[in-house]
Each structure stands twice: as structure tokens, then as C-alpha cells.
Enzyme design. Structure first.
Site, PDB file in Angstrom:
ATOM      1  N   GLY A  38      16.334   2.179   1.848  1.00 49.28           N
ATOM      2  CA  GLY A  38      15.200   2.502   0.980  1.00 49.28           C
ATOM      3  C   GLY A  38      16.065   3.081  -0.479  1.00 49.28           C
ATOM      4  O   GLY A  38      15.350   2.948  -1.422  1.00 49.28           O
ATOM      5  N   ASP A  94      15.244   7.479  -1.061  1.00 49.85           N
ATOM      6  CA  ASP A  94      13.892   6.897  -1.764  1.00 49.85           C
ATOM      7  C   ASP A  94      12.733   7.938  -1.638  1.00 49.85           C
ATOM      8  O   ASP A  94      12.028   8.115  -2.685  1.00 49.85           O
ATOM      9  CB  ASP A  94      13.403   5.744  -1.060  1.00 49.85           C
ATOM     10  CG  ASP A  94      13.273   5.736   0.555  1.00 49.85           C
ATOM     11  OD1 ASP A  94      13.559   7.004   1.057  1.00 49.85           O
ATOM     12  OD2 ASP A  94      12.848   4.686   1.079  1.00 49.85           O
ATOM     13  N   ASP A  97       9.794  13.163   2.527  1.00 46.93           N
ATOM     14  CA  ASP A  97       8.299  13.250   3.402  1.00 46.93           C
ATOM     15  C   ASP A  97       8.466  14.580   4.258  1.00 46.93           C
ATOM     16  O   ASP A  97       7.902  15.542   3.945  1.00 46.93           O
ATOM     17  CB  ASP A  97       8.349  11.847   4.124  1.00 46.93           C
ATOM     18  CG  ASP A  97       6.971  11.756   4.980  1.00 46.93           C
ATOM     19  OD1 ASP A  97       5.959  12.345   4.535  1.00 46.93           O
ATOM     20  OD2 ASP A  97       6.883  10.974   5.724  1.00 46.93           O
ATOM     21  N   LYS A 125       6.600  13.400  -1.355  1.00 50.23           N
ATOM     22  CA  LYS A 125       5.174  13.352  -0.916  1.00 50.23           C
ATOM     23  C   LYS A 125       4.624  14.676  -0.569  1.00 50.23           C
ATOM     24  O   LYS A 125       5.240  15.419   0.001  1.00 50.23           O
ATOM     25  CB  LYS A 125       5.046  12.580   0.430  1.00 50.23           C
ATOM     26  CG  LYS A 125       3.760  11.651   0.595  1.00 50.23           C
ATOM     27  CD  LYS A 125       3.711  10.980   2.020  1.00 50.23           C
ATOM     28  CE  LYS A 125       4.314   9.594   2.149  1.00 50.23           C
ATOM     29  NZ  LYS A 125       4.181   9.009   3.185  1.00 50.23           N
ATOM     30  N   PHE A 146       0.652   6.248   2.393  1.00 46.30           N
ATOM     31  CA  PHE A 146       1.945   5.337   2.813  1.00 46.30           C
ATOM     32  C   PHE A 146       2.029   4.314   1.800  1.00 46.30           C
ATOM     33  O   PHE A 146       1.334   3.575   1.298  1.00 46.30           O
ATOM     34  CB  PHE A 146       1.635   4.798   4.096  1.00 46.30           C
ATOM     35  CG  PHE A 146       3.103   4.214   4.740  1.00 46.30           C
ATOM     36  CD1 PHE A 146       3.881   5.094   5.599  1.00 46.30           C
ATOM     37  CD2 PHE A 146       3.553   3.118   4.424  1.00 46.30           C
ATOM     38  CE1 PHE A 146       5.014   4.435   5.907  1.00 46.30           C
ATOM     39  CE2 PHE A 146       4.521   2.421   4.763  1.00 46.30           C
ATOM     40  CZ  PHE A 146       5.395   3.235   5.655  1.00 46.30           C
ATOM     41  N   VAL A 147       3.337   4.729   1.012  1.00 42.86           N
ATOM     42  CA  VAL A 147       3.614   3.534   0.014  1.00 42.86           C
ATOM     43  C   VAL A 147       4.886   2.536   0.162  1.00 42.86           C
ATOM     44  O   VAL A 147       5.443   3.079   1.150  1.00 42.86           O
ATOM     45  CB  VAL A 147       3.977   4.462  -1.273  1.00 42.86           C
ATOM     46  CG1 VAL A 147       2.827   5.256  -1.872  1.00 42.86           C
ATOM     47  CG2 VAL A 147       5.110   5.322  -1.051  1.00 42.86           C
ATOM     48  N   ASP A 153       9.550   0.427   2.442  1.00 41.57           N
ATOM     49  CA  ASP A 153       9.059  -0.455   3.199  1.00 41.57           C
ATOM     50  C   ASP A 153       8.151  -0.165   4.088  1.00 41.57           C
ATOM     51  O   ASP A 153       7.820   0.869   4.553  1.00 41.57           O
ATOM     52  CB  ASP A 153      10.567  -1.145   4.228  1.00 41.57           C
ATOM     53  CG  ASP A 153      10.745  -0.128   5.163  1.00 41.57           C
ATOM     54  OD1 ASP A 153      10.872   1.058   4.865  1.00 41.57           O
ATOM     55  OD2 ASP A 153      10.636  -0.536   6.446  1.00 41.57           O
ATOM     56  N   ARG A 159      10.281  -4.216   0.317  1.00 46.43           N
ATOM     57  CA  ARG A 159      11.136  -3.462  -0.393  1.00 46.43           C
ATOM     58  C   ARG A 159      11.621  -3.960  -2.068  1.00 46.43           C
ATOM     59  O   ARG A 159      11.872  -3.239  -2.703  1.00 46.43           O
ATOM     60  CB  ARG A 159      12.421  -3.324   0.314  1.00 46.43           C
ATOM     61  CG  ARG A 159      12.440  -2.782   1.648  1.00 46.43           C
ATOM     62  CD  ARG A 159      13.749  -2.452   2.060  1.00 46.43           C
ATOM     63  NE  ARG A 159      13.891  -2.042   3.384  1.00 46.43           N
ATOM     64  CZ  ARG A 159      13.729  -0.942   3.934  1.00 46.43           C
ATOM     65  NH1 ARG A 159      13.650   0.107   3.200  1.00 46.43           N
ATOM     66  NH2 ARG A 159      13.905  -0.816   5.349  1.00 46.43           N
TER      67      ARG A 159
HETATM   68  P1  IMP Z   1      11.332  12.062   6.310  1.00 48.68           P
HETATM   69  O1  IMP Z   1      12.449  12.049   7.092  1.00 48.68           O
HETATM   70  O2  IMP Z   1      10.000  12.126   7.131  1.00 48.68           O
HETATM   71  O3  IMP Z   1      11.401  12.875   5.132  1.00 48.68           O
HETATM   72  O4  IMP Z   1      10.968  10.604   5.929  1.00 48.68           O
HETATM   73  C1  IMP Z   1      12.039  10.023   5.173  1.00 48.68           C
HETATM   74  C2  IMP Z   1      11.919   8.416   5.393  1.00 48.68           C
HETATM   75  O5  IMP Z   1      10.814   8.077   6.059  1.00 48.68           O
HETATM   76  C3  IMP Z   1      12.273   7.667   4.144  1.00 48.68           C
HETATM   77  O6  IMP Z   1      13.421   7.356   3.832  1.00 48.68           O
HETATM   78  C4  IMP Z   1      11.406   6.318   4.500  1.00 48.68           C
HETATM   79  O7  IMP Z   1      12.096   5.535   5.133  1.00 48.68           O
HETATM   80  C5  IMP Z   1      10.466   6.881   5.440  1.00 48.68           C
HETATM   81  N1  IMP Z   1       8.936   7.172   4.573  1.00 48.68           N
HETATM   82  C6  IMP Z   1       8.494   8.161   4.462  1.00 48.68           C
HETATM   83  N2  IMP Z   1       7.290   8.054   3.719  1.00 48.68           N
HETATM   84  C7  IMP Z   1       7.221   6.724   3.763  1.00 48.68           C
HETATM   85  C8  IMP Z   1       6.240   5.757   2.893  1.00 48.68           C
HETATM   86  O8  IMP Z   1       5.166   6.438   2.607  1.00 48.68           O
HETATM   87  N3  IMP Z   1       6.435   4.791   2.719  1.00 48.68           N
HETATM   88  C9  IMP Z   1       7.669   4.240   3.368  1.00 48.68           C
HETATM   89  N4  IMP Z   1       8.658   4.678   3.972  1.00 48.68           N
HETATM   90  C10 IMP Z   1       8.229   6.100   4.279  1.00 48.68           C
HETATM   91 MG    MG Z   2      14.441   5.400   4.329  1.00 47.20          MG
END
Ligand code: IMP
Ligand code: MG
Length: 177
Positions: A38, A94, A97, A125, A146-147, A153, A159
């Protein structure tokens, strides 16, 4: 498709982030570590604005969140990384979350004893974070949607879009087939 952040706004924000980064490092050599996949657009557009000594490195992190695996289990491939000991490191992803990707990654990179370690994300987010982490550089705060696009992606698609958009939701569950 509902565009959340236009290509122009992204590029303008990268100008600002590049100024912040250059001011902080004051010409000291920096190793930028991007989280595959990402980070690619963010990384490529940002580093071209950084006229300072830069090395690029990549790390692959995949989380397994399906029913068959333990939630939050993260696999990290650090064999792609150079020696980070004594280097100033900026980790780029990227989106932040839940933090389940970046927080363990930060721990792993810290164990490699860099001179300093900072974190930059294009998107943060709101209201989703489970593990504490405050990014040093953040492009945009976004609502809990969700973006896709600009590296992000859905099922490994979208992407390449130059903007960030909200994933169109199917009008009924049968559309998911
Ligand atoms: P985390 O580990 O929950 O912080 O999420 C990080 C990873 O989840 C990012 O690197 C993305 O690959 C994926 N992700 C989280 N939210 C989104 C979204 O809204 N769109 C696409 N990918 C997301
Ligand atoms: Mg990612």
C-alpha cells in the site's frame, strides 16, 4: 465513485509533508522503509520531493484476520531490509487503522537499533485504533470508511487510482457473489 481526497489535494499535502520531513532531519541521511504494497504511491511521490540523502527499503507485512487464523497475527518479512543500526529511519505506510500492522512493525524495527525511528502515514482512520501509536507525519484524517486508491486496495485492485475514494458498496448482498 465517491472521491474522498482528490489527486490535487494529495499532491499539495505531500509538498507540506516533505517540508516537515526536511526540516526535521536537516540533511542527515535517512532510510525510508515502506510497508508493501500500500505504501508504493505515497512513497514514490514523497521521496521525489526530498532533496536530501535517502536510502529506500521495503518490508512486507501481511495480517491474517480470517476465521481460521488468530486475529491480528502479523507476518513480517524483514529479510528485505538492510542493516538499520545507527540509521535514521522513517517507516511509511498507507493507512493507520487498528494499528495492528504498524505497532508490531515499529517494535521489530526498534529492535534493529536505528538511531531514530519515525512513522508516516498517508491516512489515519478515525475511531478505529486498538493499539497506541501517534504517527509523526500524517497526510489526512479520514472517517471510518473503507477507502481505495493511491495504493490502497480492495481485493488487490484499485491501487493505481491517483485519488482516494470510498469503496462503492454493493446495493444488495447478492452483488457480492
Ligand atoms: P491496521 O493494521 O488495522 O492499522 O491496518 C493497516 C492495513 O490495513 C493497511 O496497511 C491496509 O492494508 C489495510 N486497510 C485498513 N483500512 C483500509 C481501507 O480503508 N482500505 C484499504 N485498506 C485498508
Ligand atoms: Mg497495507
Amino acid at each position: 465513485m465517491q472521491i474522498l481526497i482528490t489527486a490535487e489535494r494529495i499532491q499539495q499535502r505531500l509538498d507540506e509533508l516533505a517540508v516537515e520531513i526536511k526540516q526535521h532531519y536537516q540533511g542527515q541521511p535517512l532510510t525510508i522503509v515502506g510497508v508493501l504494497t500500500g505504501c508504493l504511491m505515497f512513497l514514490a511521490d514523497l521521496v521525489r520531493r526530498l532533496d536530501m540523502p535517502i536510502r529506500l527499503a521495503l518490508v512486507q507485512a501481511s495480517s491474517y484476520r480470517g476465521a481460521v487464523t488468530r486475529p491480528g497475527e502479523l507476518r513480517v518479512r524483514t529479510d528485505l531490509l538492510p542493516d538499520l543500526r545507527g540509521r535514521h529511519v522513517l517507516l511509511l505506510d498507507d493507512i493507520l487503522d487498528t494499528g495492528r500492522t504498524l505497532v508490531p512493525l515499529v517494535e521489530q524495527l526498534r529492535a534493529m537499533e536505528p538511531a531514530s525511528l519515525r512513522v508516516g502515514v498517508l491516512l489515519h482512520k478515525e475511531g478505529r485504533q486498538e493499539l497506541p501509536l501517534k504517527p509523526d507525519y500524517c497526510g489526512f484524517h479520514i472517517p471510518d470508511l473503507f477507502v481505495i486508491g493511491y495504493g490502497l486496495d480492495y481485493n488487490d485492485e484499485y491501487r493505481q487510482l491517483p485519488y482516494v475514494a470510498v469503496l462503492p458498496m454493493p446495493s444488495s448482498s447478492t452483488d457480492l457473489a
